[in-house]
Write an enzyme that holds these catalytic residues in place. Structure first.
Site, PDB file in Angstrom:
ATOM      1  N   CYS A 106      56.112 -40.283  47.582  1.00 45.74           N
ATOM      2  CA  CYS A 106      54.905 -39.345  48.239  1.00 45.74           C
ATOM      3  C   CYS A 106      55.047 -38.145  48.006  1.00 45.74           C
ATOM      4  CB  CYS A 106      56.305 -38.693  49.506  1.00 45.74           C
ATOM      5  SG  CYS A 106      55.272 -38.287  51.372  1.00 45.74           S
ATOM      6  N   HIS A 107      55.380 -36.486  47.742  1.00 48.49           N
ATOM      7  CA  HIS A 107      55.164 -35.235  47.525  1.00 48.49           C
ATOM      8  C   HIS A 107      55.807 -35.297  46.612  1.00 48.49           C
ATOM      9  CE1 HIS A 107      53.970 -34.747  52.159  1.00 48.49           C
ATOM     10  NE2 HIS A 107      53.116 -33.899  51.609  1.00 48.49           N
ATOM     11  N   ALA A 108      56.829 -35.950  45.788  1.00 49.57           N
ATOM     12  CA  ALA A 108      57.520 -36.218  44.474  1.00 49.57           C
ATOM     13  C   ALA A 108      57.361 -35.412  43.451  1.00 49.57           C
ATOM     14  CB  ALA A 108      58.327 -36.925  44.478  1.00 49.57           C
ATOM     15  N   GLY A 109      55.695 -35.920  43.339  1.00 51.33           N
ATOM     16  CA  GLY A 109      55.065 -35.931  42.756  1.00 51.33           C
ATOM     17  C   GLY A 109      54.441 -34.048  42.024  1.00 51.33           C
ATOM     18  N   TRP A 110      54.758 -33.574  43.361  1.00 56.21           N
ATOM     19  CA  TRP A 110      55.117 -32.177  42.832  1.00 56.21           C
ATOM     20  C   TRP A 110      55.429 -31.963  41.804  1.00 56.21           C
ATOM     21  CZ3 TRP A 110      54.872 -29.980  48.909  1.00 56.21           C
ATOM     22  CH2 TRP A 110      53.684 -30.729  49.060  1.00 56.21           C
TER      23      TRP A 110
END
Length: 174
Positions: A106-110
């Site tokens: 999900c947003h963990a790519g940040w």
């Protein structure tokens, strides 16, 4: 229990996506993995987006990445906080250099973007950060899970079963 000798860091911070933290932890524990929840503070209760708590086992400064076989970064709003900690970025960079499995959903790519490890990689994430991922030099795909070397990425909670299966299989191979 094919992963009985493996140790994994699961990063935690407030506003994690509840399923994206707990589902991988529970599935890996079923395979015998020792999973340590690691946050800014040890023995602190962090609260997920939907109210599910998670108590950290260790603080960032209490552990060393070389003592672990892999790292998991949950989604939700926690990654925007986690990427601000120099220790988190150092863990991710060290795991990347050692080619140890790095799981992000999900947003963990940040967090991986801020660790500057995505150039030339194939990834997926929530479509909301597609531009962030491509601007970091990655090639983004709208697929449930993408494995590129030691980086396993996934989009969102419905993709958890194939994501955690790929993560566990890669962990078993290392």
């Amino acid at each position: 229990m094919r992963l009985i000798d493996k140790k994994v860091i699961a990063l935690v911070e407030d506003d994690f996506e509840d399923l994206e933290l707990w589902y991988p932890i529970l599935r890996l524990q079923e395979e015998g993995v020792t999973v340590h929840l690691v946050g800014k503070e040890a023995n602190k209760q962090y609260i997920g987006k939907y109210g599910v708590p998670a108590q950290s086992d260790y603080a960032f400064q209490d552990i060393k990445s070389e003592d672990y076989d892999a790292i998991l970064v949950p989604g939700g709003w926690a990654p925007d906080k986690l990427r601000r900690y120099p220790e988190v970025l150092q863990f991710v960079k060290e795991m990347d250099a050692a080619k140890k499995p790095i799981g992000q959903i999900c947003h963990a790519g940040w967090v991986l973007i801020s660790a500057n490890i995505l150039k030339g990689k194939k990834v997926t994430s929530t479509p909301g950060i597609k531009d962030d991922m491509t601007n970091a030099g990655a090639t983004w795909y709208d697929e449930p899970v993408i494995v590129d070397g030691h980086i396993i990425s996934s989009r969102r909670p419905p993709d958890l079963p194939p994501y955690v299966k790929e993560f566990a299989d890669l962990l078993a191979a290392n």
